[in-house]
Design a protein around this motif. Structure first.
Motif, short mmCIF file in Angstrom:
data_model
loop_
_atom_site.label_atom_id
_atom_site.label_comp_id
_atom_site.label_asym_id
_atom_site.label_seq_id
_atom_site.Cartn_x
_atom_site.Cartn_y
_atom_site.Cartn_z
N ARG A 173 0.91 -1.21 -0.07
CA ARG A 173 0.00 -0.09 0.04
C ARG A 173 0.80 1.21 0.02
O ARG A 173 0.70 2.06 -0.70
N ASN A 202 2.41 1.54 -3.47
CA ASN A 202 1.17 1.97 -4.44
C ASN A 202 0.91 3.49 -4.32
O ASN A 202 0.82 4.17 -5.40
N HIS A 216 0.36 4.01 6.77
CA HIS A 216 0.21 2.67 6.40
C HIS A 216 0.76 1.85 7.56
O HIS A 216 0.41 0.64 7.46
#
Length: 374
Positions: free
Chosen positions: A208, A211, A277
């Motif tokens: 994540r 990304n 995250h």
């Protein structure tokens, strides 16, 4: 007078792979002392990145002060050369050998140019390091500290990097993008894949993070710089088993950024993404250099005019490519980069056209003459 081809050949014969000197600085010092320069050389740093041998040479006094900066070190040759990379050889119209283009040829050309102008106004100096191709921790920065201690500060500086793309003189660099490397580590808790509730898999969180970073548009570029770009350069978990949830996941990235950014701000942005995250995640960073721009002006005009007189070309002003020691020297004074064609730099059978070495000497002599007119 000094023959730039003969001097470049002597330098190529020194296997000065960073941080080794292998006699290269002695060759430069001997040539400069013979044409009236006062030469200072010193060693800086320690293993594993050193010691590095550096040189500062000066001739004349007062202003204006025009400096040439370059490096005597080269990248490793690697296997596959047609001839010994450290045995200079002329085949056809080309001088072959490691460093012919990057950048022993330019160093030789500038010294040969200086030999043609024994009497000049002001001060002419050379700033030569043996640590440009490596970590660059004990080279130009050490020279700049040495100069600062003695109150030495050039008015203008030319760096002899191989900037020409297709023909000698078609491109000069008036700036460079900055560069920062970052290492991201996301910790988790190792466990059996059949019992995920007893473990904490860091891989999805790293995915994540990457990304979001991969989708980040830093900017769209500006008049002189292309858009900044972030590239993911490594992803590592190192899990040899198929039934283990890993305990840690790592990634590495590099950002090449233009003058719309500062390295520290980019690092902080990445840290914020990681924290969202993976609150326990960490980011280590190394800023190799900040972006810089020397606005078109007297220095770039000196160089482009000399190129035009010698070749008839109108040089392109560019900021493309990687980093160079100009990123440090730009703190002292206006800096531009101009040198040989870069088609074979860092490649097998690196070579420079003999005619280009002579032409570059002519151009450098013209630049010196006009730069020291005051």
């Amino acid at each position: 007078m000094i023959d730039p081809v003969a001097l470049a050949s002597r330098l190529i014969a020194c296997p000065s792979v960073t941080p080794e000197d292998a006699g290269a600085i002695d060759v430069i010092a001997e040539a400069l002392e013979a044409i009236g320069f006062t030469v200072h050389s010193f060693w800086a740093g320690d293993t594993p990145d050193g010691p590095v041998r550096n040189l500062f040479a000066t001739r004349g006094q007062g202003g204006p002060h025009f400096a040439f900066a370059g490096h005597s070190d080269v990248v490793p040759a690697g296997p596959g050369w047609g001839t010994d990379p450290f045995t200079p050889v002329i085949r056809g119209d080309l001088l072959h050998g490691r460093g012919a283009v990057d950048m022993k040829g330019a160093v030789a050309a500038f010294i040969a140019a200086a030999a043609r102008i024994p009497d000049h106004q002001g001060t002419l100096s050379l700033i030569i390091t043996g640590d440009e191709e490596g970590p660059a921790t004990h080279g130009t920065l050490a020279l700049m500290a040495w100069m600062e201690e003695r109150g030495i500060r050039p008015d203008l500086c030319l760096v002899g990097e191989p900037t020409s793309a297709h023909r000698l003189g078609d491109t000069i660099k008036i700036g460079r993008r900055g560069s920062v490397n970052m290492w991201i580590e996301v910790p988790g808790t190792q466990g059996h894949v059949a019992y995920p509730h007893l473990a904490d898999n860091p891989a999805p969180r790293l995915i994540r993070i990457l990304n979001e970073l991969d989708g980040w548009t830093l900017d769209t570029g500006n008049r002189w710089f292309q858009p900044s770009n972030l590239e993911i350069t490594d992803i590592a978990i190192g899990n040899p088993a198929t039934n283990i949830i890993p305990g840690v996941a790592r990634a590495r990235l590099n950002i090449r950024f233009n003058d719309a950014h500062r390295g520290a701000d980019l690092v902080e942005h990445v840290r914020q993404v990681v924290a969202r995250h993976a609150p326990r995640g960490t980011v280590e960073a190394r800023i190799s250099g900040e972006a810089f721009l020397t606005e078109p002006g007297r220095l770039s005009t000196l160089v482009t005019d000399a190129i035009h007189r010698a070749t008839g070309l109108e040089a392109e002003l560019s900021t493309s490519g990687g980093t160079s020691d100009a990123r440090f020297l730009s703190r002292l004074c206006p800096v531009v980069e101009f040198g040989l064609c870069n088609a074979t730099m860092h490649k097998l059978d690196e070579a420079v056209a003999v005619a280009d070495l002579h032409a570059l000497t002519d151009i450098y002599a013209d630049i010196i003459t006009h730069a020291l007119q005051g």
